[in-house]
Design an enzyme around this catalytic site. Structure first.
Site, PDB file in Angstrom:
ATOM      1  N   ASP A 129      -7.024  -6.929  -9.236  1.00  0.00           N
ATOM      2  CA  ASP A 129      -5.999  -7.046  -8.594  1.00  0.00           C
ATOM      3  C   ASP A 129      -6.187  -8.992  -7.508  1.00  0.00           C
ATOM      4  O   ASP A 129      -7.239  -9.355  -8.121  1.00  0.00           O
ATOM      5  CB  ASP A 129      -6.221  -6.181  -7.246  1.00  0.00           C
ATOM      6  CG  ASP A 129      -5.277  -6.720  -5.696  1.00  0.00           C
ATOM      7  OD1 ASP A 129      -4.107  -6.261  -6.492  1.00  0.00           O
ATOM      8  OD2 ASP A 129      -5.395  -6.324  -4.709  1.00  0.00           O
ATOM      9  N   LYS A 130      -5.587  -9.178  -6.957  1.00  0.00           N
ATOM     10  CA  LYS A 130      -5.524 -10.411  -6.361  1.00  0.00           C
ATOM     11  C   LYS A 130      -5.975 -10.648  -5.299  1.00  0.00           C
ATOM     12  O   LYS A 130      -7.351 -10.635  -5.087  1.00  0.00           O
ATOM     13  CB  LYS A 130      -4.688 -11.570  -6.368  1.00  0.00           C
ATOM     14  CG  LYS A 130      -4.775 -13.027  -6.086  1.00  0.00           C
ATOM     15  CD  LYS A 130      -3.028 -13.727  -6.016  1.00  0.00           C
ATOM     16  CE  LYS A 130      -1.982 -13.572  -5.268  1.00  0.00           C
ATOM     17  NZ  LYS A 130      -2.554 -13.453  -3.913  1.00  0.00           N
ATOM     18  N   THR A 131      -5.576  -9.700  -4.114  1.00  0.00           N
ATOM     19  CA  THR A 131      -5.013  -9.909  -2.962  1.00  0.00           C
ATOM     20  C   THR A 131      -6.543  -8.872  -2.611  1.00  0.00           C
ATOM     21  O   THR A 131      -6.735  -7.878  -3.065  1.00  0.00           O
ATOM     22  CB  THR A 131      -3.883  -9.657  -2.440  1.00  0.00           C
ATOM     23  OG1 THR A 131      -2.773  -9.973  -2.616  1.00  0.00           O
ATOM     24  CG2 THR A 131      -4.696  -9.889  -0.193  1.00  0.00           C
ATOM     25  N   GLU A 252      -0.883 -11.819   9.464  1.00  0.00           N
ATOM     26  CA  GLU A 252       0.196 -11.706  10.839  1.00  0.00           C
ATOM     27  C   GLU A 252      -1.518 -11.809  11.853  1.00  0.00           C
ATOM     28  O   GLU A 252      -1.425 -12.862  12.654  1.00  0.00           O
ATOM     29  CB  GLU A 252       0.637 -10.277  10.821  1.00  0.00           C
ATOM     30  CG  GLU A 252       1.784  -9.580  10.568  1.00  0.00           C
ATOM     31  CD  GLU A 252       2.792  -7.954  11.931  1.00  0.00           C
ATOM     32  OE1 GLU A 252       1.863  -8.044  12.418  1.00  0.00           O
ATOM     33  OE2 GLU A 252       3.852  -8.675  11.832  1.00  0.00           O
ATOM     34  N   PHE A 294       8.634  -4.243   9.064  1.00  0.00           N
ATOM     35  CA  PHE A 294       7.922  -4.298   7.573  1.00  0.00           C
ATOM     36  C   PHE A 294       8.151  -2.631   6.322  1.00  0.00           C
ATOM     37  O   PHE A 294       7.277  -2.280   6.805  1.00  0.00           O
ATOM     38  CB  PHE A 294       7.095  -4.834   7.180  1.00  0.00           C
ATOM     39  CG  PHE A 294       6.409  -5.606   5.812  1.00  0.00           C
ATOM     40  CD1 PHE A 294       7.459  -7.033   5.840  1.00  0.00           C
ATOM     41  CD2 PHE A 294       5.936  -4.791   4.687  1.00  0.00           C
ATOM     42  CE1 PHE A 294       7.332  -7.143   4.186  1.00  0.00           C
ATOM     43  CE2 PHE A 294       6.386  -5.164   3.855  1.00  0.00           C
ATOM     44  CZ  PHE A 294       7.107  -6.742   3.581  1.00  0.00           C
ATOM     45  N   ARG A 347       0.979 -18.380   0.851  1.00  0.00           N
ATOM     46  CA  ARG A 347       1.699 -17.011   1.545  1.00  0.00           C
ATOM     47  C   ARG A 347       3.026 -17.746   1.998  1.00  0.00           C
ATOM     48  O   ARG A 347       2.634 -18.044   3.117  1.00  0.00           O
ATOM     49  CB  ARG A 347       0.662 -15.663   1.565  1.00  0.00           C
ATOM     50  CG  ARG A 347      -0.266 -15.296   0.556  1.00  0.00           C
ATOM     51  CD  ARG A 347      -1.233 -14.332   1.320  1.00  0.00           C
ATOM     52  NE  ARG A 347      -0.823 -13.808   2.026  1.00  0.00           N
ATOM     53  CZ  ARG A 347      -0.090 -12.087   1.030  1.00  0.00           C
ATOM     54  NH1 ARG A 347      -1.148 -12.103  -0.764  1.00  0.00           N
ATOM     55  NH2 ARG A 347      -0.209 -11.235   1.275  1.00  0.00           N
ATOM     56  N   THR A 427      -0.527  -8.557  -9.515  1.00  0.00           N
ATOM     57  CA  THR A 427      -0.585  -8.433  -8.204  1.00  0.00           C
ATOM     58  C   THR A 427       0.842  -8.218  -7.642  1.00  0.00           C
ATOM     59  O   THR A 427       1.476  -8.542  -8.521  1.00  0.00           O
ATOM     60  CB  THR A 427      -0.924 -10.399  -7.751  1.00  0.00           C
ATOM     61  OG1 THR A 427      -0.503 -10.116  -6.360  1.00  0.00           O
ATOM     62  CG2 THR A 427      -0.345 -10.690  -8.598  1.00  0.00           C
ATOM     63  N   ARG A 509       4.314  -8.947  -9.258  1.00  0.00           N
ATOM     64  CA  ARG A 509       5.021  -8.368  -8.285  1.00  0.00           C
ATOM     65  C   ARG A 509       5.857  -6.868  -8.803  1.00  0.00           C
ATOM     66  O   ARG A 509       6.180  -6.350  -9.217  1.00  0.00           O
ATOM     67  CB  ARG A 509       6.975  -8.726  -8.917  1.00  0.00           C
ATOM     68  CG  ARG A 509       7.235 -10.185  -7.686  1.00  0.00           C
ATOM     69  CD  ARG A 509       7.109 -10.592  -5.971  1.00  0.00           C
ATOM     70  NE  ARG A 509       7.968 -11.160  -5.394  1.00  0.00           N
ATOM     71  CZ  ARG A 509       8.233 -11.310  -4.491  1.00  0.00           C
ATOM     72  NH1 ARG A 509       7.098 -10.382  -3.884  1.00  0.00           N
ATOM     73  NH2 ARG A 509       8.298 -11.951  -3.764  1.00  0.00           N
TER      74      ARG A 509
END
Length: 810
Positions: A129-131, A252, A294, A347, A427, A509
């Site tokens: 994964d990335k994040t 956030e 969201f 981002r 990701t 995505r």
């Protein structure tokens, strides 16, 4: 809950119907490749057992009840089947896990499985994964773009000065008009003129960022303060250093922390209102009328607030550029600047607003409440009502937030690449951001070509793009989840074959189910071992589908860590986990497994020779106690001490990750090495038995004691021959086993007179004979003949065809 037939409330979408559970797959029982290979060898040993028994009965001439003799031979040669192999391997796996968790160089590592530590040494594909995995998931506000002007980290002080001036002017105007205590309900008539200035645009953008979120400020209770609840509620100290922000997303929090740094601070929030503190210390209150959270489908969130001082109703919205580009008013800079920020690895979020009159809001509220009460198609009707507001919104700004790389990500990825491991990054981020992170982390070399797979929706487009990709060589692949889905639908085999040739692959995505699907595709099409590493709940499916799952304890909780086979605290720890512990676990288990099989084969060979010499009689050579002692007391500790063996030091394995590449070929345990050990067992078993029969013809009654002594010495010497790096526990195990055997010669001598037992069960072996020089030198002679040629062959092989690790240690 029901009372008197009246429904108080109904809970739906729970358990298996929740989003997180529906997005995960059922975990499977993972079996290591080494275990599968040993199972195949065990099957071959079983066939050898049956074949040898049939041969012995055939040579016997099928005399008498031959089928009974067949089963007797099956029992006599049953030591060919390594029954103790599973016990030794499981104990070894437990030892490997303990070593991993006790390694001070990778603190906090937890081994949650005791079945597949050897898999860490056989990996070919690493899907990450990335994040939160390659990056820290700690967001830092880096860029604010207003269309005509852009602010970076070096110009944030200008934004702060604009905010201070803006709010000081508003406060002075309110004070001059005497409206500080009774604020006006009308917007100022000069607002449209002011809004055109840069200062006003910055003011609106910062205010929108400070209001459009789901962040809640939390104040830690100070030690020693008691009985001040009323004071804390009525007159809070909003400059309290104990204030922290809580939110579902670190993005956030980063945005709200940035507005605090430029002067507009979120000091309190509840279900119906939030309060902001201006640079001058004044409190602004906003009532929350509606909030639209969201979702992964909408890719945006919105909030409708009412300003207490002016009564203005404003609809703020922020979201991804793909979702917001059709919602905001026409502009000519948003798409370009989003691409620029993404190429910097930022981002991006687009922030917009829309002012509403009281009548407009009341009309919306009535339609919105009516839609929420609908029985059929509720979600569609609610979305349609909200979308009626999301039209021609005023574009305020574009924000860029950076997620910094974790420590030592670049050298770790370079080490893995040098070890022959192909790395795929999966990701959910947009293509530009994923590509930039791949470059900055050196997952993709800056000099390496990158093929960005065009978005495709039809079979024809996929075919054309695949042909274009096929013409390129040694280039990294970047593809989106939608295009990947189309390619896998029509050209699965061709796409996977081409992708596996790439040095690196980036899939952006990607949904959680797509990540797991990619892992399964690699397993099916390549047959290689895969490893998945992630830190969040969206990585659980991928981790469980992989042959080896690694979870990182990050800011998204412990869901991935608890679902994984191995849990680490930082991505850089994966280098030592694979290069050192994975490599050692595989090589140690391979040596241990083959040695346990050798231990059974050699004694079965001796039994076969013994039966052949005595007219194929199905008579046991050794009594049951000796057989039990052979596999436990006499040889268990030296053989098991192989789990402490290592060919190179950990520092050397990390310095030369190319050593890891050899393991993927499976040469430490294969049919070739198995056949070599079979030949060694046949040679040594034949020498031990024939040597005992030839040298001890005059003292034939002592053949059991003589051959068994030579067998034990041979096993101990073979362990010493196999060991590459000595550990003090290995020396203790060797001498302890030898001491136990010498003691048993004196105290259990009746078992060593087993050959006499065939004729007279009351006659025991002569203990005095065991201590004679003749006994000692002849046993030594047999042992030397069985072991010395192997030592010579090992020396010659190391001299003329040394393994790669020996070149580093010499």
């Amino acid at each position: 809950v029901c009372f008197s037939g009246t429904v108080i409330g109904v809970v739906i979408y729970t358990g298996k119907e929740t989003r997180s559970v529906m997005n995960t797959s059922n975990p499977k029982n993972k079996v290591g490749l080494l275990d599968l290979e040993l199972n195949q060898l065990t099957k071959a040993l079983f066939l050898a057992l049956v074949a040898l028994s049939v041969v012995m009965v055939t040579l016997q001439g099928f005399v008498g009840p031959w089928y009974r003799n067949l089963f007797r031979f099956l029992l006599l040669f049953s030591y060919i089947i390594p029954i103790s192999l599973r016990v030794n391997l499981d104990m070894g796996k437990a030892a490997y896990g303990w070593m991993i968790m006790k390694d001070d160089n990778i603190p906090g590592t937890v081994v949650r499985t005791s079945t597949i530590p050897e898999e860490l040494g056989r990996l070919v594909y690493l899907l990450t994964d990335k994040t939160g995995t390659l990056t820290q998931n700690e967001m830092i506000f880096k860029r604010l773009h207003l269309g005509t002007v852009s602010y970076g980290t070096d110009t944030m002080d200008e934004i702060q000065s604009h905010i201070i001036n803006s709010y000081s002017q508003v406060h002075s105007q309110n004070s001059g008009n005497g409206t500080s205590s009774t604020p006006s309900r009308k917007p100022q008539s000069s607002a449209p003129k002011v809004r055109k200035s840069v200062s006003s645009r910055i003011h609106e953008a910062v205010k929108a960022i400070a209001l459009c979120h789901n962040v809640t400020p939390v104040y830690e209770s100070r030690a020693g303060v008691s009985g001040e609840t009323e004071y804390a509620e009525v007159d809070q100290d909003f400059s309290d250093e104990n204030r922290t922000y809580q939110a579902s997303s670190p993005d956030e929090v980063a945005l709200v922390q940035w507005t605090e740094s430029v002067g507009l601070t979120l000091v309190s929030r509840d279900l119906t209102s939030m309060q902001l503190k201006t640079p001058g210390g004044h409190i602004l209150t906003y009532y929350i009328l509606q909030i639209f959270p969201f979702t992964s489908e909408s890719k945006r969130m919105g909030i409708i607030v009412r300003d207490e001082s002016s009564g203005e109703i404003t609809f703020y919205m922020k979201g991804a550029d793909v979702a917001m580009s059709t919602i905001v008013q026409y502009n000519d800079w948003l798409e370009e600047e989003c691409g620029n920020m993404a190429r910097e690895g930022l981002r991006t979020l687009v922030v917009a607003k829309k002012s509403l009159t009281e009548e407009q809001y009341q009309d919306f509220e009535s339609r919105y409440n009516q839609a929420k009460l609908s029985i059929h198609d509720r979600n569609l009707k609610v979305a349609a009502v909200v979308e009626s507001l999301e039209r021609e919104m005023e574009l305020l700004c574009l924000t860029g937030v950076e997620d910094q790389l974790q420590a030592d990500v670049r050298p770790t990825l370079e080490m893995l690449r040098n070890a022959g491991i192909k790395i795929w990054m999966l990701t959910g981020d947009k293509l530009e951001t994923a590509t930039c992170i791949a470059k900055s982390s050196h997952l993709v070399s800056r000099t390496q070509d990158i093929h960005i797979f065009r978005p495709v929706t039809t079979r024809g487009e996929a075919h054309l793009e695949l042909n274009a990709f096929r013409r390129k060589h040694d280039c990294a692949l970047v593809i989106s989840g939608d295009s990947l889905e189309v390619c896998l639908k029509y050209y699965e085999h061709e796409f996977v074959e081409l992708a596996c040739q790439c040095p690196a692959v980036v899939c952006c995505r990607c949904s959680p189910t797509q990540k797991a699907h990619i892992v399964k595709l690699l397993q099916q099409h390549t047959g290689k071992r895969t490893c998945a590493i992630g830190d969040g709940g969206n990585d659980v499916s991928m981790i469980q589908a992989a042959d080896c799952g690694i979870g990182i304890e990050g800011k998204e909780g412990k869901q991935a860590s608890l679902a994984a086979d191995f849990s680490i605290t930082q991505f850089k720890h994966i280098g030592r986990l694979l290069m050192v512990h994975g490599r050692n676990s595989y090589k140690r288990s391979a040596a241990l497994g083959q040695f346990v099989m050798h231990r059974g084969l050699i004694i079965s060979t001796m039994q076969a020779v013994f039966s052949s010499v005595f007219y194929f009689a199905s008579v046991p050579l050794y009594q049951g106690f000796l057989m039990v002692g052979y596999a436990t007391i006499y040889t268990m500790f030296p053989v098991f001490s192989l789990v402490l063996d290592q060919d190179v030091k950990p520092e050397m394995a990390l310095l030369y990750p190319e050593l890891y590449k050899d393991l993927t070929k499976g040469r430490s345990l294969s049919f070739k090495t198995f056949l070599i050990w079979v030949l060694i067992s046949i040679y040594q078993g034949g020498i031990l038995m024939y040597g005992a029969l030839l040298l001890f013809e005059s003292e034939f009654v002592h053949v059991v004691a003589i051959s068994f002594t030579a067998l034990i010495l041979t096993e101990l010497l073979m362990v010493a021959l196999t060991i590459r790096t000595w550990h003090w526990l290995m020396v203790v195990a060797e001498f302890l086993s030898l001491g136990c055997y010498v003691a048993s010669l004196a105290f259990l001598n009746e078992y060593f007179g087993d050959w006499r037992y065939l004729f007279s069960p009351f006659v025991s072996a002569d203990v005095a004979f065991i201590t004679t020089v003749t006994f000692l030198w002849k046993v030594s002679a047999i042992t030397v003949v069985s072991c010395l040629p192997l030592y010579i062959l090992k020396y010659l092989k190391r001299k003329f065809s040394p393994p790669s690790y020996s070149k580093l240690t010499s």
